[in-house]
Scaffold this motif. Structure first.
Motif, PDB file in Angstrom:
ATOM      1  N   TYR A  46     -16.759   5.169 -10.669  1.00  2.00           N
ATOM      2  CA  TYR A  46     -16.231   4.645  -9.395  1.00  2.00           C
ATOM      3  C   TYR A  46     -14.936   5.375  -9.037  1.00  2.00           C
ATOM      4  CZ  TYR A  46     -14.017   1.417  -6.048  1.00  2.00           C
ATOM      5  OH  TYR A  46     -13.393   0.876  -4.946  1.00  2.00           O
ATOM      6  N   ASP A  98       3.657   5.608  -8.507  1.00  4.02           N
ATOM      7  CA  ASP A  98       4.137   4.262  -8.760  1.00  4.02           C
ATOM      8  C   ASP A  98       3.486   3.590  -9.952  1.00  4.02           C
ATOM      9  OD1 ASP A  98       6.087   4.150  -6.855  1.00  4.02           O
ATOM     10  OD2 ASP A  98       4.628   3.797  -5.262  1.00  4.02           O
ATOM     11  N   ARG A 126      -7.326  -4.512  -5.705  1.00  2.34           N
ATOM     12  CA  ARG A 126      -7.333  -3.062  -5.896  1.00  2.34           C
ATOM     13  C   ARG A 126      -6.487  -2.747  -7.104  1.00  2.34           C
ATOM     14  NH1 ARG A 126      -7.150   0.836  -0.615  1.00  2.34           N
ATOM     15  NH2 ARG A 126      -9.284   0.395   0.002  1.00  2.34           N
ATOM     16  N   LEU A 127      -6.830  -1.702  -7.785  1.00  3.74           N
ATOM     17  CA  LEU A 127      -6.021  -1.293  -8.928  1.00  3.74           C
ATOM     18  C   LEU A 127      -4.751  -0.654  -8.379  1.00  3.74           C
ATOM     19  CD1 LEU A 127      -6.568  -1.575 -11.907  1.00  3.74           C
ATOM     20  CD2 LEU A 127      -7.447   0.753 -11.920  1.00  3.74           C
ATOM     21  N   LEU A 156       0.835  -1.203   0.000  1.00  7.97           N
ATOM     22  CA  LEU A 156       0.000   0.000   0.000  1.00  7.97           C
ATOM     23  C   LEU A 156       0.871   1.256   0.000  1.00  7.97           C
ATOM     24  CD1 LEU A 156      -2.947  -0.870   2.409  1.00  7.97           C
ATOM     25  CD2 LEU A 156      -2.659  -1.353  -0.024  1.00  7.97           C
ATOM     26  N   HIS A 157       2.161   1.081   0.204  1.00  8.00           N
ATOM     27  CA  HIS A 157       3.101   2.216   0.247  1.00  8.00           C
ATOM     28  C   HIS A 157       4.113   2.002  -0.897  1.00  8.00           C
ATOM     29  CE1 HIS A 157       5.356   5.492   1.796  1.00  8.00           C
ATOM     30  NE2 HIS A 157       5.889   4.956   2.879  1.00  8.00           N
ATOM     31  N   ARG A 178     -14.467   8.745  -6.324  1.00  9.35           N
ATOM     32  CA  ARG A 178     -13.561   8.573  -5.170  1.00  9.35           C
ATOM     33  C   ARG A 178     -12.245   9.312  -5.354  1.00  9.35           C
ATOM     34  NH1 ARG A 178     -16.787   4.523  -5.735  1.00  9.35           N
ATOM     35  NH2 ARG A 178     -17.632   3.346  -3.970  1.00  9.35           N
ATOM     36  N   LYS A 204     -16.674  -4.839  -4.282  1.00  9.19           N
ATOM     37  CA  LYS A 204     -16.303  -4.739  -2.867  1.00  9.19           C
ATOM     38  C   LYS A 204     -16.093  -6.114  -2.222  1.00  9.19           C
ATOM     39  CE  LYS A 204     -16.052  -0.376  -2.545  1.00  9.19           C
ATOM     40  NZ  LYS A 204     -14.732   0.211  -2.409  1.00  9.19           N
ATOM     41  N   GLY A 257      -1.361   1.260  -7.937  1.00 10.50           N
ATOM     42  CA  GLY A 257      -0.885   2.466  -8.632  1.00 10.50           C
ATOM     43  C   GLY A 257      -1.971   3.516  -8.782  1.00 10.50           C
ATOM     44  N   PHE A 258      -3.160   3.235  -8.207  1.00 12.56           N
ATOM     45  CA  PHE A 258      -4.253   4.217  -8.236  1.00 12.56           C
ATOM     46  C   PHE A 258      -4.636   4.612  -6.818  1.00 12.56           C
ATOM     47  CE2 PHE A 258      -4.605   3.432 -12.588  1.00 12.56           C
ATOM     48  CZ  PHE A 258      -5.332   4.487 -13.120  1.00 12.56           C
ATOM     49  N   ASN A 271      -1.019   7.200  -9.337  1.00 11.34           N
ATOM     50  CA  ASN A 271      -0.020   7.801  -8.454  1.00 11.34           C
ATOM     51  C   ASN A 271       1.382   7.581  -9.020  1.00 11.34           C
ATOM     52  OD1 ASN A 271       0.904   5.197  -7.491  1.00 11.34           O
ATOM     53  ND2 ASN A 271      -1.005   5.110  -6.291  1.00 11.34           N
ATOM     54  N   ARG A 331      -3.530   8.694  -0.375  1.00 11.68           N
ATOM     55  CA  ARG A 331      -4.113   9.225   0.852  1.00 11.68           C
ATOM     56  C   ARG A 331      -4.275  10.747   0.772  1.00 11.68           C
ATOM     57  NH1 ARG A 331      -4.393   7.912   6.190  1.00 11.68           N
ATOM     58  NH2 ARG A 331      -5.386   6.064   5.364  1.00 11.68           N
ATOM     59  N   ALA A 353       4.051  -0.639  -3.799  1.00 10.63           N
ATOM     60  CA  ALA A 353       3.078  -0.546  -4.890  1.00 10.63           C
ATOM     61  C   ALA A 353       3.759  -0.610  -6.257  1.00 10.63           C
ATOM     62  CB  ALA A 353       2.267   0.751  -4.766  1.00 10.63           C
TER      63      ALA A 353
HETATM   64  N1  CMC Z   1      -8.551   0.422  -6.359  1.00 14.41           N
HETATM   65  C1  CMC Z   1      -9.872   0.317  -6.087  1.00 14.41           C
HETATM   66  N2  CMC Z   1     -10.512   1.025  -5.128  1.00 14.41           N
HETATM   67  C2  CMC Z   1      -9.762   1.859  -4.393  1.00 14.41           C
HETATM   68  C3  CMC Z   1      -8.377   2.027  -4.611  1.00 14.41           C
HETATM   69  C4  CMC Z   1      -7.787   1.266  -5.644  1.00 14.41           C
HETATM   70  N3  CMC Z   1      -6.481   1.393  -5.889  1.00 14.41           N
HETATM   71  N4  CMC Z   1      -7.892   2.927  -3.737  1.00 14.41           N
HETATM   72  C5  CMC Z   1      -8.936   3.332  -2.994  1.00 14.41           C
HETATM   73  N5  CMC Z   1     -10.072   2.689  -3.384  1.00 14.41           N
HETATM   74  C6  CMC Z   1     -11.418   2.905  -2.865  1.00 14.41           C
HETATM   75  C7  CMC Z   1     -11.611   2.234  -1.508  1.00 14.41           C
HETATM   76  O1  CMC Z   1     -12.080   0.919  -1.653  1.00 14.41           O
HETATM   77  C8  CMC Z   1     -12.594   3.161  -0.864  1.00 14.41           C
HETATM   78  O2  CMC Z   1     -13.859   2.888  -1.417  1.00 14.41           O
HETATM   79  P1  CMC Z   1     -15.210   3.067  -0.515  1.00 14.41           P
HETATM   80  O3  CMC Z   1     -15.256   4.520  -0.163  1.00 14.41           O
HETATM   81  O4  CMC Z   1     -16.305   2.618  -1.426  1.00 14.41           O
HETATM   82  O5  CMC Z   1     -15.022   2.176   0.680  1.00 14.41           O
HETATM   83  C9  CMC Z   1     -12.203   4.550  -1.352  1.00 14.41           C
HETATM   84  O6  CMC Z   1     -11.559   4.307  -2.624  1.00 14.41           O
HETATM   85  C10 CMC Z   1     -11.206   5.283  -0.440  1.00 14.41           C
HETATM   86  O7  CMC Z   1     -10.090   4.444  -0.235  1.00 14.41           O
HETATM   87  P2  CMC Z   1      -9.269   4.356   1.122  1.00 14.41           P
HETATM   88  O8  CMC Z   1      -8.605   3.028   1.215  1.00 14.41           O
HETATM   89  O9  CMC Z   1     -10.133   4.778   2.266  1.00 14.41           O
HETATM   90  O10 CMC Z   1      -8.209   5.502   0.881  1.00 14.41           O
HETATM   91  P3  CMC Z   1      -6.888   5.664   1.701  1.00 14.41           P
HETATM   92  O11 CMC Z   1      -6.544   7.097   1.643  1.00 14.41           O
HETATM   93  O12 CMC Z   1      -6.994   5.031   3.041  1.00 14.41           O
HETATM   94  O13 CMC Z   1      -5.825   4.775   0.874  1.00 14.41           O
HETATM   95  C11 CMC Z   1      -4.208   4.093  -0.711  1.00 14.41           C
HETATM   96  C12 CMC Z   1      -4.910   5.288  -0.033  1.00 14.41           C
HETATM   97  C13 CMC Z   1      -3.026   4.627  -1.515  1.00 14.41           C
HETATM   98  C14 CMC Z   1      -3.659   3.125   0.372  1.00 14.41           C
HETATM   99  C15 CMC Z   1      -5.229   3.368  -1.619  1.00 14.41           C
HETATM  100  O14 CMC Z   1      -5.716   4.244  -2.609  1.00 14.41           O
HETATM  101  C16 CMC Z   1      -4.635   2.112  -2.279  1.00 14.41           C
HETATM  102  O15 CMC Z   1      -4.657   1.043  -1.670  1.00 14.41           O
HETATM  103  N6  CMC Z   1      -4.090   2.238  -3.540  1.00 14.41           N
HETATM  104  C17 CMC Z   1      -3.429   1.136  -4.196  1.00 14.41           C
HETATM  105  C18 CMC Z   1      -2.010   0.988  -3.649  1.00 14.41           C
HETATM  106  C19 CMC Z   1      -1.076   2.057  -4.162  1.00 14.41           C
HETATM  107  O16 CMC Z   1      -1.020   2.344  -5.359  1.00 14.41           O
HETATM  108  N7  CMC Z   1      -0.279   2.613  -3.230  1.00 14.41           N
HETATM  109  C20 CMC Z   1       0.774   3.591  -3.580  1.00 14.41           C
HETATM  110  C21 CMC Z   1       0.507   4.951  -3.011  1.00 14.41           C
HETATM  111  S1  CMC Z   1       1.592   6.168  -3.759  1.00 14.41           S
HETATM  112  C22 CMC Z   1       3.163   5.734  -3.239  1.00 14.41           C
HETATM  113  C23 CMC Z   1       3.400   6.065  -1.823  1.00 14.41           C
HETATM  114  O17 CMC Z   1       3.252   7.240  -1.455  1.00 14.41           O
HETATM  115  O18 CMC Z   1       3.768   5.170  -1.084  1.00 14.41           O
END
Ligand code: CMC
Length: 428
Positions: free
Chosen positions: A353, A364, A301-302, A264-265, A357, A296, A304-305, A362, A308, A268
């Motif tokens: 979707y 990565d 999860r997708l 998740l960090h 949201r 759900k 790279g999308f 991002n 936070r 990714a």
């Molecule tokens: N694919 C599908 N749905 C998603 C995704 C995704 N990548 N990211 C967030 N959502 C949905 C999530 O299910 C939630 O939906 P609902 O409101 O219906 O429950 C909503 O969007 C909000 O998501 P969240 O998990 O509450 O958001 P967060 O701020 O806690 O998480 C995140 C941020 C980066 C962990 C998350 O977007 C994610 O898991 N992304 C994929 C992993 C990723 O690419 N991480 C790299 C981040 S950038 C590099 C870094 O800084 O480390």
């Protein structure tokens, strides 16, 4: 905006100061909340609303897609200076003069030798070990080889530790990769620039002369700059909190590397490429994976999308996307994975979707495509992120120590059993 905020609990009103950052960010200072209210605390899982510190290093505005290091726009830095200058800027607060930059680089080079006994530790890891685990362990092991870097209080001692780790980290990274590949472990070439040296240490072969490719040097330099700091993210908060116990710099960085490892960090970038490969092997049906990401009941999860903080676009992704196109073009690579990435991006940006949201590609999403074009193995992607993030972690750790911040120790709301009578084992 008022100077105070009032909280009312059981009819009693409590006032707390409102503080403003230099970019007009507003926060309620609740540091006296518990003391003044007889035990009331706040709860904020994931710290989505909690400022853990005041910091003068990085500013980002997730709504507007702004990222600045020490006041300088990321777009300017990625375009106009190199990674070491950015490292100096982050750590010491100002862009270096030519003399300061030369000295910084010379001091780093002077510390770039790694104790040969580190090779024994590396030898003990199975070949299949994930490089992030290896790098985290080796970084921690450096404390044993450099005891004078553990308890550093003065600025001079800190400086020594900083140049030490900046000098040694690329060697650890190159050795970790080469060990997996069965390549000899050696040192780089101190006549080279920092980034050129990283590439040479990773890719030189014993039986041929390594020729630098300026396209790759430039792309890696950019990637490292873009990753160099990102204020209080998961790994940086880890570095600060570990360091707040006065654990040494290397131990704090080792913990930060472990935090970065997660998918998740920083992990990714590896996860993105593995996802793109899986989609390709599954016939390239991006729609199927879009549906999975939205379902759900499906944990997919997708990768790279989403972010936070960035709820508009990630300014780093914009720069990286351009760099990825450039690298693939200059190297003449036609990577089908890139087509899948572009297809997913297009669909996600048009899908309600993702739009609702505010989920955008991002940093990565594209970095892995560049690393792949450079010939860096997928498992090493997050390690490359760690090299980039090193100056940011160091800057944040140094700031925390210089500001004499207290030990990090959050509270909790206990939801377990209340007091119970002890039951001897025979009666359970
Ligand atoms: N694919 C599908 N749905 C998603 C995704 C995704 N990548 N990211 C967030 N959502 C949905 C999530 O299910 C939630 O939906 P609902 O409101 O219906 O429950 C909503 O969007 C909000 O998501 P969240 O998990 O509450 O958001 P967060 O701020 O806690 O998480 C995140 C941020 C980066 C962990 C998350 O977007 C994610 O898991 N992304 C994929 C992993 C990723 O690419 N991480 C790299 C981040 S950038 C590099 C870094 O800084 O480390």
């Amino acid at each position: 905006m008022a100077n105070t905020a009032t909280i009312e609990i059981d009819g009693n009103k409590y006032e707390f100061p409102v503080v403003k950052g230099s970019e007009n960010e507003v926060a309620i200072d609740i540091s006296k909340l518990r003391a003044n209210t007889n035990g009331v605390i706040t709860v904020d899982p994931g710290f989505k609303n909690t400022g853990s510190c005041e910091s003068g290093i990085t500013f980002l505005d997730g709504e507007k897609g702004i990222l600045r290091y020490r006041g300088y726009a990321i777009e300017d830095l990625a375009d106009k200076v190199d990674f070491l200058e950015v490292a100096y800027l982050l750590i010491f607060g100002e862009l270096p003069t030519k003399e300061q930059n030369d000295k910084f680089h010379d001091d780093i080079k002077a510390e770039s030798a790694v104790d040969e006994d580190i090779k024994k530790i590396l030898d003990a890891f199975p070949k299949a070990a994930h490089p992030m685990g290896v790098i985290s362990s080796l970084t921690s092991a450096l404390t044993a080889f450099n005891p004078s870097s553990v308890d550093v209080d003065s600025e001079a001692d800190m400086y020594k530790s900083v140049v030490r780790i900046l000098g040694k980290m690329p060697v650890l990274v190159a050795w970790t990769m080469r060990k997996k590949q069965g390549q000899p472990l050696d040192y780089g070439d101190n006549s080279l620039g920092y980034v050129e040296n990283i590439l040479k240490m990773m890719f030189s072969r014993p039986n041929s002369c390594y020729v630098q490719n300026p396209v790759l040097v430039d792309a890696l330099d950019k990637l490292l700059i873009l990753h160099a700091d990102h204020e209080q993210n998961c790994s940086t908060s880890t570095v600060r909190i570990v360091g707040s116990s006065h654990a040494g710099l290397f131990a704090s960085l080792s913990a930060g590397i472990s935090a970065l490892w997660g998918p998740l960090h920083g992990g990714a970038n590896q996860a993105v490429l593995e996802m793109l490969q899986a989609i390709q092997e599954d016939g390239g049906d991006t729609k199927k994976y879009m549906a999975k990401a939205k379902d759900k009941s499906d944990p997919f999860r997708l990768m790279g999308f989403g972010h936070r903080v960035y709820k508009n676009f990630d300014p780093r992704a914009k720069i990286i996307k351009k760099a990825a196109d450039q690298v693939l073009h200059d190297l003449g690579i036609n990577d089908p994975i890139l087509e899948i990435a572009k297809g997913l991006e297009k669909e996600a940006l048009e899908d309600p979707y993702f739009v609702d949201r505010k989920l955008y590609p991002n940093v990565d999403f594209y970095s892995g495509i560049i690393y792949r074009a450079m010939g860096i193995p997928t498992e090493m992607f997050t390690v490359m992120f760690a090299i980039g993030r090193l100056p940011g972690w160091i800057a944040q750790w140094r700031e925390m120590r210089l500001r004499k911040e207290p030990i990090g120790r959050p509270r909790q709301v206990y939801i377990g059993a209340t007091e119970r009578k002890f039951v001897p084992v025979e009666e359970r």
